[in-house]
Design a protein around this motif. Structure first.
Motif, PDB file in Angstrom:
ATOM      1  N   VAL A 134       5.715 -21.651   0.907  1.00  0.00           N
ATOM      2  CA  VAL A 134       5.454 -22.493  -0.261  1.00  0.00           C
ATOM      3  C   VAL A 134       5.248 -23.915   0.241  1.00  0.00           C
ATOM      4  O   VAL A 134       6.157 -24.522   0.805  1.00  0.00           O
ATOM      5  CB  VAL A 134       6.618 -22.437  -1.269  1.00  0.00           C
ATOM      6  CG1 VAL A 134       6.336 -23.356  -2.452  1.00  0.00           C
ATOM      7  CG2 VAL A 134       6.849 -21.002  -1.744  1.00  0.00           C
ATOM      8  N   LYS A 135       4.036 -24.437   0.058  1.00  0.00           N
ATOM      9  CA  LYS A 135       3.717 -25.803   0.488  1.00  0.00           C
ATOM     10  C   LYS A 135       3.632 -26.705  -0.726  1.00  0.00           C
ATOM     11  O   LYS A 135       3.038 -26.337  -1.733  1.00  0.00           O
ATOM     12  CB  LYS A 135       2.383 -25.826   1.241  1.00  0.00           C
ATOM     13  CG  LYS A 135       2.456 -25.234   2.634  1.00  0.00           C
ATOM     14  CD  LYS A 135       1.213 -25.568   3.419  1.00  0.00           C
ATOM     15  CE  LYS A 135       1.372 -25.165   4.875  1.00  0.00           C
ATOM     16  NZ  LYS A 135       0.174 -25.531   5.654  1.00  0.00           N
ATOM     17  N   GLY A 136       4.193 -27.886  -0.604  1.00  0.00           N
ATOM     18  CA  GLY A 136       4.197 -28.816  -1.719  1.00  0.00           C
ATOM     19  C   GLY A 136       5.551 -28.807  -2.408  1.00  0.00           C
ATOM     20  O   GLY A 136       6.552 -28.349  -1.852  1.00  0.00           O
ATOM     21  N   ALA A 144       1.562 -24.773  -3.495  1.00  0.00           N
ATOM     22  CA  ALA A 144       0.719 -23.602  -3.287  1.00  0.00           C
ATOM     23  C   ALA A 144       1.487 -22.572  -2.471  1.00  0.00           C
ATOM     24  O   ALA A 144       2.334 -22.918  -1.643  1.00  0.00           O
ATOM     25  CB  ALA A 144      -0.571 -23.990  -2.563  1.00  0.00           C
ATOM     26  N   ILE A 145       1.194 -21.300  -2.716  1.00  0.00           N
ATOM     27  CA  ILE A 145       1.720 -20.207  -1.897  1.00  0.00           C
ATOM     28  C   ILE A 145       0.617 -19.853  -0.908  1.00  0.00           C
ATOM     29  O   ILE A 145      -0.482 -19.468  -1.324  1.00  0.00           O
ATOM     30  CB  ILE A 145       2.090 -18.990  -2.764  1.00  0.00           C
ATOM     31  CG1 ILE A 145       3.145 -19.371  -3.806  1.00  0.00           C
ATOM     32  CG2 ILE A 145       2.578 -17.836  -1.885  1.00  0.00           C
ATOM     33  CD1 ILE A 145       3.364 -18.318  -4.873  1.00  0.00           C
ATOM     34  N   VAL A 146       0.892 -20.032   0.368  1.00  0.00           N
ATOM     35  CA  VAL A 146      -0.127 -19.784   1.395  1.00  0.00           C
ATOM     36  C   VAL A 146       0.340 -18.687   2.342  1.00  0.00           C
ATOM     37  O   VAL A 146       1.537 -18.484   2.540  1.00  0.00           O
ATOM     38  CB  VAL A 146      -0.455 -21.071   2.198  1.00  0.00           C
ATOM     39  CG1 VAL A 146      -0.959 -22.170   1.278  1.00  0.00           C
ATOM     40  CG2 VAL A 146       0.752 -21.563   2.969  1.00  0.00           C
ATOM     41  N   ASN A 151      -4.297 -19.601   4.157  1.00  0.00           N
ATOM     42  CA  ASN A 151      -5.084 -19.346   2.948  1.00  0.00           C
ATOM     43  C   ASN A 151      -4.181 -19.379   1.716  1.00  0.00           C
ATOM     44  O   ASN A 151      -3.116 -18.763   1.713  1.00  0.00           O
ATOM     45  CB  ASN A 151      -5.766 -17.973   3.030  1.00  0.00           C
ATOM     46  CG  ASN A 151      -6.673 -17.860   4.223  1.00  0.00           C
ATOM     47  OD1 ASN A 151      -7.502 -18.735   4.474  1.00  0.00           O
ATOM     48  ND2 ASN A 151      -6.514 -16.793   4.995  1.00  0.00           N
ATOM     49  N   ALA A 152      -4.613 -20.091   0.683  1.00  0.00           N
ATOM     50  CA  ALA A 152      -3.827 -20.197  -0.544  1.00  0.00           C
ATOM     51  C   ALA A 152      -4.007 -18.962  -1.415  1.00  0.00           C
ATOM     52  O   ALA A 152      -5.116 -18.598  -1.765  1.00  0.00           O
ATOM     53  CB  ALA A 152      -4.231 -21.446  -1.312  1.00  0.00           C
ATOM     54  N   LEU A 153      -2.886 -18.302  -1.739  1.00  0.00           N
ATOM     55  CA  LEU A 153      -2.912 -17.170  -2.668  1.00  0.00           C
ATOM     56  C   LEU A 153      -2.843 -17.658  -4.105  1.00  0.00           C
ATOM     57  O   LEU A 153      -3.470 -17.084  -4.995  1.00  0.00           O
ATOM     58  CB  LEU A 153      -1.713 -16.251  -2.421  1.00  0.00           C
ATOM     59  CG  LEU A 153      -1.868 -15.080  -1.466  1.00  0.00           C
ATOM     60  CD1 LEU A 153      -2.099 -15.575  -0.059  1.00  0.00           C
ATOM     61  CD2 LEU A 153      -0.669 -14.184  -1.536  1.00  0.00           C
ATOM     62  N   ILE A 187       7.478 -14.652  -6.786  1.00  0.00           N
ATOM     63  CA  ILE A 187       7.807 -15.894  -6.079  1.00  0.00           C
ATOM     64  C   ILE A 187       7.929 -17.057  -7.066  1.00  0.00           C
ATOM     65  O   ILE A 187       8.871 -17.850  -6.995  1.00  0.00           O
ATOM     66  CB  ILE A 187       6.754 -16.196  -4.995  1.00  0.00           C
ATOM     67  CG1 ILE A 187       6.786 -15.100  -3.924  1.00  0.00           C
ATOM     68  CG2 ILE A 187       7.005 -17.568  -4.360  1.00  0.00           C
ATOM     69  CD1 ILE A 187       5.708 -15.217  -2.876  1.00  0.00           C
ATOM     70  N   ILE A 188       6.992 -17.143  -8.014  1.00  0.00           N
ATOM     71  CA  ILE A 188       7.045 -18.215  -9.022  1.00  0.00           C
ATOM     72  C   ILE A 188       8.348 -18.118  -9.818  1.00  0.00           C
ATOM     73  O   ILE A 188       8.992 -19.134 -10.119  1.00  0.00           O
ATOM     74  CB  ILE A 188       5.833 -18.131  -9.977  1.00  0.00           C
ATOM     75  CG1 ILE A 188       4.520 -18.354  -9.219  1.00  0.00           C
ATOM     76  CG2 ILE A 188       5.971 -19.113 -11.139  1.00  0.00           C
ATOM     77  CD1 ILE A 188       4.336 -19.728  -8.629  1.00  0.00           C
TER      78      ILE A 188
END
Length: 199
Positions: A134-136, A144-146, A151-153, A187-188
């Motif tokens: 998880v970035k950000g 974003a989940i990468v 690559n961003a999912l 994840i969210i």
């Protein structure tokens, strides 16, 4: 933060937090265009002293994933806390671990030593490696989940705050077309739970 490429035509969802009640809370996920409910999430809050649980259900209430964090001795000094995502089999007693999420301890975040939240697929966490990150900052609804290739999912996008009454209780999630939306919202759901518990 990674941006989802426009040519992928990502699916856009709206997430609404349920009011926090004695039994916990949760979120409701709807399609942005149709407002059709896709997922419902039940959050047990802090009621269970031995473990925390979040349940991801489909629009009809059928359980899809049980997200659980066992509370163990020494939790207060651990560098991270681990959540496990269990998929349901043909009956509710047959469950298998499909992913593990490592949450940095809150004191690391408070002191600015913020390590990213990582997710490893499958039952084992091999050599501390990870498959997703998880970035950000979810708290700001800008993350974003990468995957491990960068690559961003999916991307969490806060609603435009043009009026003071608009809060972080409603936000959007853009999901790449080939991504598994059930996995993304598992994840969210955990990110939302972690954020809610920090309030």
């Amino acid at each position: 933060m990674e941006q989802i490429v426009k040519k992928d035509s990502p699916a856009v969802y709206v997430v609404r937090r349920r009011p926090r009640v004695v039994g916990g809370g949760g979120i409701v996920v709807t399609e942005s265009s149709t407002q059709k409910v896709v997922f419902k999430v039940e959050d047990d809050g802090c009621l269970n002293k031995k473990r925390s649980e979040v349940m991801l259900r489909d629009c009809d209430g059928k359980p899809l994933l049980l997200l659980r964090r066992e509370k163990v001795i020494g939790d207060a000094v651990r560098m991270s806390r681990e959540w496990k995502g269990y998929a349901f089999g043909y009956n509710e007693d047959s469950r298998k671990v499909v992913f593990r999420l490592k949450q940095p301890h809150s004191w690391l975040v408070r002191n600015g030593w913020c390590r990213p939240i990582t997710v490893s697929a499958g039952q084992s966490d091999c050599c501390g490696g990870w498959d997703f990150q998880v970035k950000g900052f979810f708290k700001e609804r800008a993350c974003a989940i990468v995957d491990s290739m960068g690559n961003a999912l999916a991307q969490v996008i806060g609603m435009e705050k043009m009026k003071k009454w608009v809060s972080n209780d409603i936000y959007s999630v853009a999901v790449r077309s080939e991504a598994d939306s059930t996995f993304v919202f598992a994840i969210i759901s955990l990110l939302d739970h972690i954020d809610r518990m920090s309030l």
